[in-house]
Each structure stands twice: as structure tokens, then as C-alpha cells.
Design a protein around this motif. Structure first.
Motif, short mmCIF file in Angstrom:
data_model
loop_
_atom_site.label_atom_id
_atom_site.label_comp_id
_atom_site.label_asym_id
_atom_site.label_seq_id
_atom_site.Cartn_x
_atom_site.Cartn_y
_atom_site.Cartn_z
N ARG A 55 0.83 -1.22 0.00
CA ARG A 55 0.00 0.00 0.00
C ARG A 55 0.86 1.26 0.00
O ARG A 55 0.58 2.20 -0.73
N GLN A 56 1.89 1.28 0.84
CA GLN A 56 2.71 2.50 0.90
C GLN A 56 3.45 2.69 -0.41
O GLN A 56 3.55 3.81 -0.91
N GLN A 57 3.95 1.62 -1.00
CA GLN A 57 4.65 1.74 -2.28
C GLN A 57 3.69 2.15 -3.39
O GLN A 57 3.98 3.06 -4.18
N ASP A 58 2.54 1.52 -3.44
CA ASP A 58 1.51 1.84 -4.44
C ASP A 58 1.12 3.31 -4.34
O ASP A 58 1.14 4.05 -5.34
N GLY A 59 0.79 3.75 -3.14
CA GLY A 59 0.32 5.12 -2.97
C GLY A 59 1.37 6.15 -3.31
O GLY A 59 1.08 7.14 -3.99
N GLN A 60 2.60 5.92 -2.88
CA GLN A 60 3.63 6.93 -3.10
C GLN A 60 4.17 6.94 -4.52
O GLN A 60 4.40 8.01 -5.10
N VAL A 61 4.38 5.77 -5.10
CA VAL A 61 4.90 5.73 -6.47
C VAL A 61 3.84 6.24 -7.45
O VAL A 61 4.14 7.02 -8.36
N SER A 62 2.60 5.83 -7.25
CA SER A 62 1.54 6.31 -8.16
C SER A 62 1.38 7.83 -8.02
O SER A 62 1.18 8.53 -9.02
N HIS A 63 1.52 8.36 -6.81
CA HIS A 63 1.45 9.81 -6.62
C HIS A 63 2.59 10.52 -7.36
O HIS A 63 2.37 11.53 -8.02
N LEU A 64 3.80 9.97 -7.23
CA LEU A 64 4.94 10.55 -7.94
C LEU A 64 4.70 10.61 -9.45
O LEU A 64 5.11 11.55 -10.11
N ALA A 65 4.04 9.57 -9.96
CA ALA A 65 3.82 9.46 -11.41
C ALA A 65 2.55 10.18 -11.86
O ALA A 65 2.24 10.19 -13.05
#
Length: 174
Positions: A55-65
């Protein structure tokens, strides 16, 4: 300059790739009850740790992109059907809420992280040197660049994977 971005991508791909290898290994062969076992009443269990690192990786990487997270965009939230708000990622979650985590199918954890890893790899391939240098958070000193955030995301994922591996070691001795 292109050598620098290639090296950076290689390092990040390798780091995230190690997490992608570790997630199935830590879940493999365990029943839902084993994945939900907590060493004590306030400890996190393997299922929660793996879900949270995804969840943390999904949320942060998708936000960056500038993308919608897979959690809501691909309806992983519906597939997991957890007793939490749709936006929950586990950050700052109290022990009682960790205890409410449910899981019927262990493969769901593996499949979700595989999707998150594929999205992360896709995002890494598209990043330019300027993207990596971009300041994305000025509330810190020094301000946080996209590169620093990616390293932070990777660090968080590896810490939680290590915690899950530790709990598995305890569970295997029970």
C-alpha cells in the motif's frame, strides 16, 4: 548523463526487485491463520506487513507518477474487502485495527504486490534525470526530491519485508 539515469534505474530496479522476490517467499506455504498470527497482542502480523508495504509503495509511487493508485484504480480495495476506509494504508494504524485485518486467500497479497511492482517498474522506466531531481516536498530540510522519495519508499518496503520475515521465523518455531 544517460549513464547516470541508467545506473539509477538499475539500482532502483534491483532494490524493488528484491522486495518483489521476498514477498512471495515470505507468504509461500502459509495458511491464512499463520499469516494472521501475531507474536503478541500489539505486534503486526505477516499479512498486515505485506499489505502495508504494498500500500505504501503503491500510494507513493503512483502519486509521484501522477497516476491513480492501483488500490482504488484497479479495485484491489474491493478484492481485499478489509474493514478499513478505502484510503487506509496502515500508516499510524493502531494495534486494534491491525487485529481487524482479515485474509481468506494468501495469494491475494502476492498478486497485489506483483501488480504494485509492475507499476513501479513502469514508472522507473519513464523517469528522466529532471524528474528525479524535482523537489516534491518543501516541508523538509533539505527539501525532498523524487529520487530521495523513491529511496525512502524502497527503505520502508525492505524494512517491512524484514519484519514479515522475522515474524515468519517466529511462527515457524511455534
Amino acid at each position: 548523463m544517460s549513464d547516470d539515469i541508467d545506473l539509477t534505474r538499475d539500482l532502483l530496479r534491483d532494490g524493488f526487485g528484491r522486495v518483489a522476490e521476498g514477498v512471495p517467499a515470505v507468504v509461500d506455504g502459509l495458511s491464512p491463520d499463520q499469516l494472521l498470527w501475531r507474536p503478541d497482542a500489539d505486534a503486526n502480523h505477516i499479512a498486515w506487513l505485506v499489505w502495508h508495504l504494498g500500500r505504501q509503495q503503491d500510494g507513493q509511487v503512483s502519486h509521484l507518477a501522477g497516476r491513480r493508485s492501483l488500490w482504488t484504480g484497479d479495485d484491489w480495495v474491493g478484492r481485499f474487502a478489509l474493514p478499513y476506509d478505502r484510503s487506509a494504508s496502515g500508516y499510524g494504524m493502531p494495534s486494534d485495527d491491525v487485529g481487524r485485518f482479515t485474509l481468506d486467500e494468501p495469494q491475494l497479497l502476492v498478486d497485489y504486490y506483483a501488480a504494485v511492482h509492475a507499476m513501479t517498474t513502469d514508472v522507473l522506466e519513464q523517469l528522466t534525470p529532471d524528474d528525479l531531481r524535482e523537489v516534491i516536498d518543501t516541508s523538509w530540510d533539505p527539501p525532498v526530491t523524487a529520487m530521495a522519495r523513491l529511496v525512502s519508499i524502497l527503505e520502508d518496503a525492505t524494512k517491512h519485508l524484514g519484519q514479515a520475515e522475522y515474524v515468519r521465523g517466529l511462527a515457524d518455531r511455534r
